[in-house]
Design a protein around this motif. Sequence first.
Motif, PDB file in Angstrom:
ATOM      1  N   UNK A   1       5.326   1.484  18.147  1.00 33.68           N
ATOM      2  CA  UNK A   1       5.736   1.089  16.798  1.00 33.68           C
ATOM      3  C   UNK A   1       6.767  -0.034  16.885  1.00 33.68           C
TER       4      UNK A   1
ATOM      5  N   UNK B   1       5.636  -3.445  17.404  1.00 36.02           N
ATOM      6  CA  UNK B   1       4.895  -4.089  16.322  1.00 36.02           C
ATOM      7  C   UNK B   1       3.471  -3.581  16.134  1.00 36.02           C
ATOM      8  N   UNK B   2       3.144  -2.461  16.785  1.00 34.96           N
ATOM      9  CA  UNK B   2       1.782  -1.926  16.620  1.00 34.96           C
ATOM     10  C   UNK B   2       1.745  -0.872  15.519  1.00 34.96           C
TER      11      UNK B   2
ATOM     12  N   UNK C   1     -14.849   1.640   8.270  1.00 36.03           N
ATOM     13  CA  UNK C   1     -13.550   1.447   8.918  1.00 36.03           C
ATOM     14  C   UNK C   1     -13.298  -0.029   9.240  1.00 36.03           C
ATOM     15  N   UNK C   2     -14.333  -0.707   9.732  1.00 37.33           N
ATOM     16  CA  UNK C   2     -14.174  -2.125  10.097  1.00 37.33           C
ATOM     17  C   UNK C   2     -13.921  -2.974   8.850  1.00 37.33           C
TER      18      UNK C   2
ATOM     19  N   UNK D   1     -10.365  -2.699   7.906  1.00 39.87           N
ATOM     20  CA  UNK D   1      -9.522  -3.505   8.808  1.00 39.87           C
ATOM     21  C   UNK D   1      -9.548  -4.976   8.416  1.00 39.87           C
TER      22      UNK D   1
ATOM     23  N   UNK E   1      -7.317  -5.409   5.513  1.00 38.63           N
ATOM     24  CA  UNK E   1      -5.902  -5.332   5.902  1.00 38.63           C
ATOM     25  C   UNK E   1      -5.424  -6.590   6.613  1.00 38.63           C
ATOM     26  N   UNK E   2      -6.325  -7.180   7.417  1.00 45.71           N
ATOM     27  CA  UNK E   2      -5.926  -8.359   8.181  1.00 45.71           C
ATOM     28  C   UNK E   2      -6.073  -9.653   7.381  1.00 45.71           C
TER      29      UNK E   2
ATOM     30  N   UNK F   1       5.660   0.424   6.893  1.00 46.67           N
ATOM     31  CA  UNK F   1       5.682  -0.519   8.011  1.00 46.67           C
ATOM     32  C   UNK F   1       7.132  -0.902   8.271  1.00 46.67           C
TER      33      UNK F   1
ATOM     34  N   UNK G   1       7.486  -4.802  12.391  1.00 44.07           N
ATOM     35  CA  UNK G   1       6.149  -4.981  11.823  1.00 44.07           C
ATOM     36  C   UNK G   1       5.202  -3.865  12.231  1.00 44.07           C
ATOM     37  N   UNK G   2       5.678  -2.960  13.074  1.00 47.05           N
ATOM     38  CA  UNK G   2       4.870  -1.814  13.492  1.00 47.05           C
ATOM     39  C   UNK G   2       5.004  -0.668  12.499  1.00 47.05           C
ATOM     40  N   UNK G   3       4.236   0.382  12.742  1.00 47.00           N
ATOM     41  CA  UNK G   3       4.315   1.537  11.856  1.00 47.00           C
ATOM     42  C   UNK G   3       3.904   2.788  12.609  1.00 47.00           C
TER      43      UNK G   3
ATOM     44  N   UNK H   1       2.014   6.023  11.691  1.00 48.80           N
ATOM     45  CA  UNK H   1       1.220   6.588  10.609  1.00 48.80           C
ATOM     46  C   UNK H   1       0.925   8.036  10.973  1.00 48.80           C
TER      47      UNK H   1
ATOM     48  N   UNK I   1     -10.877   9.631   6.371  1.00 54.12           N
ATOM     49  CA  UNK I   1      -9.422   9.462   6.267  1.00 54.12           C
ATOM     50  C   UNK I   1      -9.023   8.131   6.878  1.00 54.12           C
ATOM     51  N   UNK I   2      -8.251   7.354   6.161  1.00 51.60           N
ATOM     52  CA  UNK I   2      -7.750   6.109   6.719  1.00 51.60           C
ATOM     53  C   UNK I   2      -6.238   6.020   6.503  1.00 51.60           C
ATOM     54  N   UNK I   3      -5.500   5.770   7.577  1.00 47.24           N
ATOM     55  CA  UNK I   3      -4.052   5.593   7.489  1.00 47.24           C
ATOM     56  C   UNK I   3      -3.746   4.105   7.376  1.00 47.24           C
TER      57      UNK I   3
ATOM     58  N   UNK J   1      -0.459   1.056   6.944  1.00 44.74           N
ATOM     59  CA  UNK J   1       0.951   0.697   6.839  1.00 44.74           C
ATOM     60  C   UNK J   1       1.165  -0.105   5.556  1.00 44.74           C
TER      61      UNK J   1
ATOM     62  N   UNK K   1       2.798  -2.745   5.264  1.00 47.65           N
ATOM     63  CA  UNK K   1       2.752  -4.163   5.645  1.00 47.65           C
ATOM     64  C   UNK K   1       3.515  -5.057   4.677  1.00 47.65           C
TER      65      UNK K   1
END
Lengths: 136, 312
Positions: free
Chosen positions: A28, A31-32, B16-17, B20, B23-24, B82, B87-89, B91, B108-110, B112, B114
Motif C-alpha cells: 500500500x 502505491x499499490x 473485471x477487466x 479496470x 478505473x485507469x 486511497x 496513492x496506494x490503498x 481494500x 464483488x469488486x473492491x 480505491x 483514487x
Amino acid sequence: MKKIRVLIAKPGLDGHDRGAKVVARALRDAGMEVIYTGIQKTPEDIVEAAIQEDVDAVGLSILSGAHMTLFPRVTKLLRKRGMGDVLVVGGGIIPPKDALELKKAGVAEVFGPGTPLNTIVDFIEKNVGKKPDVAG
Amino acid sequence: MSLVEGLRNGDKRAVAKLISLIEDGDAAATAAIREIYSMTGKAHVVGVSGPPGTGKSTLIFRLAQEFRKRGKKVGIIAVDPTSPISGGALLGDRVRMGDLASDEGVFIRSMGTRGRLGGVSAATSDAINVLDAYGSDIIFVETAGAGQTDVEVSDLVHTTVVVVMPGVGDEVQALKAGLFEVAHIFVVNKADLGDADRVASDLSIMLELGEQGDWTPPVLTAVALRGEAEKEVADFLEEHLTHLRESGRMEEKKRRRAEKELMIAISESVLERSLALSSGRSFMSFVDEVLEKRMSPREAAIRLLEESHSGD
C-alpha cells in the motif's frame, strides 16, 4: 493511470496473518492497491477473487506447512481460468528445497521470514505483467 | 472476443477487466460503456454508507446471502480510501464477505477512492453500469467509511442505507444536516453493545421533526455479525423499490442519476485538462506570479485557461 493491484491471500487453515498484513501495508505504501482476503480461504476462493478484482499479482501467505499442496493448486487453477499471466509470490515458513519445487510449479518467488519489505515491493514492481499467459 | 461480448456471455473476467479500464481512465472504456449503456437501468442499486467500522461490509455480506436465497444475482462494489500520500490503498472489505466470492451469482469488486472525496470514486458510477449490464438484479455500493458530508453516493443509487452504531454521539448528532438526510433505511448495527435503542429513538425523533414525505425511513436495530437483521432489511429494500416505482419517484431518481453521471464526467475531463495544464510550461510562471503577489490565484487560473484555449 494504471495501478498495480495485488491480492494478498491466506490459503488453508492457519490463522496467523500478521505477516500478510505487514506485507499488505508495505505494498500500500508503495502505491499499490492491495486487496486482502482474510484468513482460511480455499484455492478456489482465492482464484475467484483474483479474477473479480482483476489483479496483476497474488501474494500467498502460509505458516501451517500445507504450502506444497495449496500453492500449486492456486497456480494451476489460475492457469486453468486463463489467468496464467498473473504473478504469484509466496511467503511463510517454507524450507528452501520446497521453494525450489514451488518455483517449478509456477510460484515466481518465495519470501521467507526476515525478508526486507523493500525486496518484496521491488520484486513485484519489476515482475508484474511480464509473465506470458500459458494455458495449462 | 471483445470485453463487451464477454460481458454479454456472463464472463466474470471480462466484467473485471472492463472495470479496470474504467478505473485507469483508459480510452477503450469510453467506447465500451457507450456499447453497454443501453443495457443498463434494470438493477436495483443500493448505497450502503456510514462511518468506518459500523459493519457495512458485514451487513452487505448478510444481505447478499439473503438475496441469493431469493434467487437474485448480486453485484457488490466496495470502496475503501486511497492514500493521499502513496496513492496506494488497502481494500479490506472482502475480509467480511466470507465465501461469497465462490458463489456463481455474486460479483464483488473492491475499489480505491483514487483521490475523490464523498465516499465513492469517479469510476464507481460506470462500474455500477457494468454490473448492471452484466445482469445483476441488485447492486450494493459500499462507500468508504463516511463522514457527515459524504452524501455523493445517494445520487448514484435508488436506495440509500445508512449504518450507524451505538456510542458515537448524542441526539444533537442526529439533528445535523448531511448523510442522515439522504437515508431511506437506517440500521443501528452492533445493537449488542447496548444503548442501541436510544440511538434508534434519537433517529426516529429526528425523522418525526422533518418534513413528512411519502416514504418514512424505518429505523432498524441489528447485529449483522450474527445474521439477525438481513431479512428485515431486505424486505424494506424491496418495499422501497416498489414504492419508487409506484410513486413515480423512480423517474426522478433516474434523472438525478443521469445529471450526476454527466457532472462526474464533466469534472473528470476538466480535472484531466487541469492536470495537463499543471504539467505545462506556463503553469510554473503563473505560480511565480501568485507567489510574488502580482496576481491572485483566481486571476492566474483565468489567464492560464484563456491561454490554453487560444492554443487549441
